[in-house]
Write a protein that holds these residues in place. Structure first.
Motif, PDB file in Angstrom:
ATOM      1  N   TYR A   1     -89.252 -32.350  16.900  1.00  0.00           N
ATOM      2  CA  TYR A   1     -90.769 -32.276  15.702  1.00  0.00           C
ATOM      3  C   TYR A   1     -91.661 -31.010  15.817  1.00  0.00           C
ATOM      4  O   TYR A   1     -91.430 -30.178  16.863  1.00  0.00           O
TER       5      TYR A   1
ATOM      6  N   LEU B   1     -94.565 -35.698  21.659  1.00  0.00           N
ATOM      7  CA  LEU B   1     -95.345 -35.558  20.622  1.00  0.00           C
ATOM      8  C   LEU B   1     -96.588 -35.833  20.576  1.00  0.00           C
ATOM      9  O   LEU B   1     -97.533 -34.627  19.926  1.00  0.00           O
TER      10      LEU B   1
ATOM     11  N   VAL C   1     -97.575 -32.281  11.832  1.00  0.00           N
ATOM     12  CA  VAL C   1     -95.992 -31.886  12.297  1.00  0.00           C
ATOM     13  C   VAL C   1     -95.479 -32.447  11.095  1.00  0.00           C
ATOM     14  O   VAL C   1     -95.501 -33.685   9.946  1.00  0.00           O
TER      15      VAL C   1
END
Length: 229
Positions: free
Chosen positions: A158, A198, A218
């Protein structure tokens, strides 16, 4: 470049089916320092070039492309290969938790030394052979590093973009200190993280940059796009 077949459950080598290596004339003089480091001279590379059709033939038959610094190597290879951009790449630095395995550095030469073998570095095929040996080395306990690398190569990454905050030199330094990078074309700070990190990264941004309300962005990176620029 080598095409190596492995036994999926164990990481044992089954066969080495294809090999290709070549000098590549940079069309400029090789410095004395580089010659001292690698032993490669201007005369050795003169008139030589990489046959990308041969490279692509190996890539075409591969399920995974592995490099010890995939972020660097892929950027170069993708410019010349028609097959590489479509492949999943794995990085034997980022896709293996060497620290959890008891090693405090991810440098290939040091890792090989700590695993009990040496190699003549700074030659491409020697580096390839050493990496193959390193990844398939059977530890006293646990699985070969190759299995961890393969499993992690299929996990998405990510990108967190730290946007929508007023410019502040202090916050800029805080972002840099937490390994965020600046994209000058888009004028934005960003950082790549895996799924496990994350939420923690979003919480850190929320508390440190955004004053309790997350205003970043994101994006998920498909495994095929990992280690691309």
């Amino acid at each position: 470049v080598k095409l190596v077949k492995f036994e999926a459950p164990t990481g044992k080598i089954l066969s080495i089916d294809q090999t290709y290596e070549s000098f590549n004339d940079p069309e400029e003089d090789i410095s004395t320092e580089i010659t001292q480091l690698t032993g490669i001279t201007n005369e050795m590379v003169e008139g030589h070039s990489i046959d990308w059709n041969s490279v692509d033939a190996i890539f075409q038959d591969s399920d995974l492309v592995v490099a010890h610094n995939a972020g660097f190597d892929r950027a170069f290879v993708d410019r010349y290969s028609s097959i590489s951009p479509k492949k999943i790449w794995a990085c034997s630095i980022s896709d293996i938790d060497w620290l959890a395995r008891g090693f405090t550095s991810s440098k290939q030469e040091l890792l090989c030394y700590w695993h009990g073998f040496y190699f003549d570095a700074h030659r491409a095929m020697n580096d390839v052979d050493a990496l193959i040996h390193l990844l398939t080395h059977e530890p006293d306990d646990g699985e070969r590093a190759l299995i961890e690398l393969i499993n992690n190569s299929n996990l998405p990454e990510y990108v967190i973009f730290a946007e929508h905050f007023k410019y502040d030199p202090v916050k800029k330094d805080i972002l840099k200190g937490n390994k965020y990078k600046w994209n000058p074309s888009d004028k934005i700070w960003f950082k790549k993280v895996n799924l496990d990190d994350l939420e923690n990264e979003k919480d850190w941004l929320t508390a440190t940059i955004y004053d309790q309300i997350f205003e970043g962005r994101v994006e998920e990176i498909n495994p095929n796009d990992k280690y691309k620029l």
